[in-house]
Design an enzyme around this catalytic site. Sequence first.
Site, PDB file in Angstrom:
ATOM      1  N   LYS A  89       0.808  -1.224   0.000  1.00  0.00           N
ATOM      2  CA  LYS A  89       0.000   0.000   0.000  1.00  0.00           C
ATOM      3  C   LYS A  89       0.837   1.269   0.000  1.00  0.00           C
ATOM      4  CE  LYS A  89      -4.441  -1.554   1.644  1.00  0.00           C
ATOM      5  NZ  LYS A  89      -4.257  -2.987   1.990  1.00  0.00           N
ATOM      6  N   GLU A 111      -9.855   7.142   3.990  1.00  0.00           N
ATOM      7  CA  GLU A 111     -10.742   6.253   4.748  1.00  0.00           C
ATOM      8  C   GLU A 111     -10.030   4.919   4.865  1.00  0.00           C
ATOM      9  OE1 GLU A 111     -11.180   6.248   1.386  1.00  0.00           O
ATOM     10  OE2 GLU A 111     -10.925   4.072   1.255  1.00  0.00           O
ATOM     11  N   SER A 377       1.673  -9.769  -1.141  1.00  0.00           N
ATOM     12  CA  SER A 377       1.251  -8.380  -0.920  1.00  0.00           C
ATOM     13  C   SER A 377       1.600  -7.822   0.453  1.00  0.00           C
ATOM     14  CB  SER A 377      -0.256  -8.248  -1.161  1.00  0.00           C
ATOM     15  OG  SER A 377      -0.981  -9.095  -0.295  1.00  0.00           O
TER      16      SER A 377
END
Length: 398
Positions: A89, A111, A377
Site C-alpha cells: 500500500k 478512509e 502483498s
Amino acid sequence: MQYTVDKNGYYGQFGGAYVPEMLFPNVEELETQYLAICQSAEFQAEFAALLRDYVGRPTPLYLARRLSERYRTQVYLKREDLNHTGAHKINNTIGQILLAKRLGKRRIIAETGAGQHGVATATVCALMGLPCVVYMGEVDMARQRPNVERMRMLGAEVRPATSGSRTLKDATNEAIRDWINHPDDTHYIIGSVVGPHPYPDMVARFQSVISQEVRQQLAAQTGRELPDYVLACVGGGSNAAGAFYHFLDEPGVQLIGLEAAGQGVDTGHSAATTVLGRPGILHGSKSLLMQTPDGQVVEPYSISAGLDYPGIGPLHAHLFTSGRALFCPITDEEAMQAGLLCSRLEGIIPAIETAHAFAYLEKLNAQPHETVVICCSGRGDKDLQTYINWLDGQPVGH
Ligand SMILES: *Cc1c(COP(=O)(O)O)cnc(C)c1O
C-alpha cells in the site's frame, strides 16, 4: 483489446466518474493534471528515490525452493511484504502525497477499513509534514485497535464513522463529505484501484512498479522476462493491478486474481465479487459489486480484513468480463491452510490476504519448467492472533 483506461476514464464498460455535483471540481482538477504531473521527470525522480531509500525497493523476487518442490513447478515470490510498513500500500500513498504537494494541497484525508491503508497514509503524511485525518468505522476501530494506535503514534487524527453499519462504506461517506467541504486545500488518498476516474488508473500506475521490477528480475534470474502465471489476491485490486500491469498486453502470461470466498460463495458470508456481483455503481465508478436484487450493497465477509470489500476495481471487472484474467474464489479455510504451509516451508508468514494467492497453488497444475509469480502483498504479523486462534481449533471469523 485495450486493458488500460481509455480517454473517457473507462475500462470497457466499467469505470467512469459517478460523483455528486459538489465533487466535480475536485475530481476534474485531478483528472486534468495527474498525468502531466506523474509523468514529469522531476516527479519520477522524487518518486523513484523515495521508493528506493524510504520504502526499500526494489523488493526481492525470490525463488521459493520448498514450495516449488512441493508443487513441482518454479514458484517465485515478489516480496512486497518487505516494504516499509509491511505491504504494497505504501507504493500508492507515496505517489499520491507527491501528487498532492504538487497540486498545492496542505491537508490529507483517507478512509480505512482494516487500518492498513490508514497506516500507510499516516506514514507518508508524517514523512511530508502534512496534517492527516483518517475516517474509520467505529466497529472497525474496535476490532483493529493496534492500527488505530499506529495511526495516532504517527500523528494522524482518526475520526470514527458512527452512522450505518459503522464500517468501511460509512467511513468512505464521511471522507467524501469532508472532501466536499474542503475542495481547495485537501487531497483525498484512496487506497485501492477503486473510486471515480482517475483514481483507478492513478493507483494502478503507482503500483505498476511491482510488475516492472518482476520483468527485470525474471530476465536477470531466468533469462526470460515473462512468467507463465501471475497470482495475486484481490480486495479492491491494487496489488493485483500492480502485479498484472506490465503483462496486460502479453497474452502468454496467464493472470489470476484470487478473491475471498469467505465461508463459501453460497453461504451468504463471502466477498467473491466476480461470482456474486452484478454491474452497479460503488464509490464513484461503475464496476461489479455484490448487491441485493433492488441494488443495496451487500455486506461482504472474509476472514481477511483487506479482502472484505463488496466490489472490485473497474480494471478487474473488465479483465474478468473480457476473459483476459481468471478470477477464482478461495475460502477462509483454504487461505489459512496455505498461510500455514508457506510459514512452515519458506519461513515466511504471509498476510491472510496474501495467503489467498498461495492457496491457488493447490488448484494450478503448472508444469515443472513453468514459472509462477505470486505477489506477496503483505506480511502476516498483523494477523498472528487470527492464525493462532485457527491453529488452536477455534472457529475463524472476526
Ligand atoms: C489491503 C491489502 C490487500 C487488498 O487490497 P488490494 O487493493 O486488493 O491490493 C491485500 N493484501 C494486503 C497485505 C493488504 O494490506
